[in-house]
Design a protein around this motif. Sequence first.
Motif, mmCIF file in Angstrom:
data_model
loop_
_atom_site.group_PDB
_atom_site.id
_atom_site.type_symbol
_atom_site.label_atom_id
_atom_site.label_comp_id
_atom_site.label_asym_id
_atom_site.label_seq_id
_atom_site.Cartn_x
_atom_site.Cartn_y
_atom_site.Cartn_z
ATOM 1 N N MET A 293 0.059 2.512 10.991
ATOM 2 C CA MET A 293 0.558 1.234 10.482
ATOM 3 C C MET A 293 -0.579 0.425 9.854
ATOM 4 S SD MET A 293 3.464 -0.245 10.009
ATOM 5 C CE MET A 293 4.775 0.163 11.160
ATOM 6 N N GLY A 294 -1.788 0.564 10.410
ATOM 7 C CA GLY A 294 -2.959 -0.087 9.825
ATOM 8 C C GLY A 294 -3.217 0.417 8.410
ATOM 9 N N GLN A 295 -3.009 1.724 8.197
ATOM 10 C CA GLN A 295 -3.177 2.301 6.853
ATOM 11 C C GLN A 295 -2.107 1.792 5.896
ATOM 12 O OE1 GLN A 295 -4.118 6.591 6.571
ATOM 13 N NE2 GLN A 295 -4.190 6.599 8.802
ATOM 14 N N TYR A 296 -0.870 1.632 6.410
ATOM 15 C CA TYR A 296 0.223 1.167 5.527
ATOM 16 C C TYR A 296 -0.029 -0.273 5.096
ATOM 17 C CZ TYR A 296 2.408 5.086 8.055
ATOM 18 O OH TYR A 296 2.667 6.296 8.646
ATOM 19 N N PHE A 297 -0.573 -1.091 6.031
ATOM 20 C CA PHE A 297 -0.802 -2.510 5.727
ATOM 21 C C PHE A 297 -1.994 -2.717 4.785
ATOM 22 C CE2 PHE A 297 1.498 -3.942 9.799
ATOM 23 C CZ PHE A 297 2.620 -4.317 9.086
ATOM 24 N N LYS A 298 -2.829 -1.677 4.647
ATOM 25 C CA LYS A 298 -3.943 -1.774 3.677
ATOM 26 C C LYS A 298 -3.905 -0.510 2.823
ATOM 27 C CE LYS A 298 -8.786 -3.069 3.180
ATOM 28 N NZ LYS A 298 -9.009 -2.247 1.991
#
Length: 463
Positions: free
Chosen positions: A15-20
């Motif tokens: 999810m951290g990758q999706y948000f950035k």
Amino acid sequence: MNDFEEDITMPVSPMGQYFKSSVLSVSIISVLEFESPLDDSQAMALIKDVFLPINTRFSSIMIEDKNGIKRWKQVEMNINEHVKFPIFPTDTSLKFYDEYLDEYMTKISMETFPQDKPLWEMHMIKYPTCNAAGTVIFKLHHSLGDGYSLMGALFACLQRADDCSLPMNFPSSRAVESKGISSKLSQAVSLIFGSVFDFGWSLLKGNVIEDDQTPLRSGYEDVELRPITISNVTVSLDSIKEVKDKLKVSTNDVLVGIVFLGIRLYMEKMDNKSSKAETTALVLLNTRNIRGYKSVKDMLDTNSEAPWGNRLAFLHIPIPKLSNTSSWNPLEFVLKASKFIKRQRFSLAVPLMGLFLDLVKKIKGPEGAARYVYKTLKNSSLTISHMIGPVEQVALANNSIKSLYFMNVGLPQSLAITITSYMGYSRVSIGAEKGFIDGHQFKSCLENSFEVILKAARHAHCH
């Protein structure tokens, strides 16, 4: 040194990758309003000695390894590059300082973080406003963690104002639950059918079905890049509790019901036809099976029941429509919100959606999954997220905090609503697309909604 090596290779959560990603860059702005003017040196010492040691991510940048996997890499950092002291014109009125602060927050909400520096900033506003003698704004990229993690980190920097040796207390959000056998049976049946429907509906909302264009949803292609204005409505938790106890629902249900009715009142006022439009809210759910905050040490434990990271899910909640009849009951907005949230909270659609996103990530890579998350957000009208704050007054470096709130920025939506409880009040914050949503009118409709629902609950209580 071994710990440092470990941090270099620590992968960024999905999810951290999706948000950035190339399509999304979401940040959280957290605002603390103080009772007395701020002391620079104390704040800088707090950043260095308390905030940075909380998690190595606060001193790390996001890199891609040779396999294209995003990882956190710890770097040497200069704290002065992350702490800003904006200069406003002096000798002006509080009202003008309010306007300067609003413009400043609009500006920083649109700015992107440099790629070569850790993804956070602190802005110290040393000018008085109508609300505070001084203001501190933390801006943190959502890839660092979700609201639960970042608020937990913030609370680690604060102490109780009355006695710093005492622990902070947080309000209970436990709802009154029915324990009947027939109720449990119907819950089990509705869980199965509801899960199938909810999962299918979430897939359609993420891929195909868009909300109607309304006074809440401009539908612009680059909506996440447009400026926003932030305004606030404060409501008493004692009043919320009156409604909650009367309807036997949770505090969150009452607050979401107030927001839903406020939205419909605003839509009706701005464009009468739009009050019947199909409008969906994404309610952000913390998927940790826990109430209250854990210590940062517990969150960073790999076996923790409330781990650090982005542990959240989106619940698609249709916003009830206003009835044409003169006898419509505003409490229906709270009851319907409660029904939808309760069903989806226990729905298997939440873990199924997590598995589906993992599948998309495997087939199309993190960027493909990020595009799906982006479309899910863009196809709905707004997000609502709720964080609980301390019951007692807290202080940062011995400076008492009058109020606090947060806002999600960078979302591909014209409207974001966040709710923060603190010292017996809930602050409902409105992040609205500038020049499209009338923030003052929206705020007025939310205040009206709260009054109408409270009055209806009290009237129902009389009978």
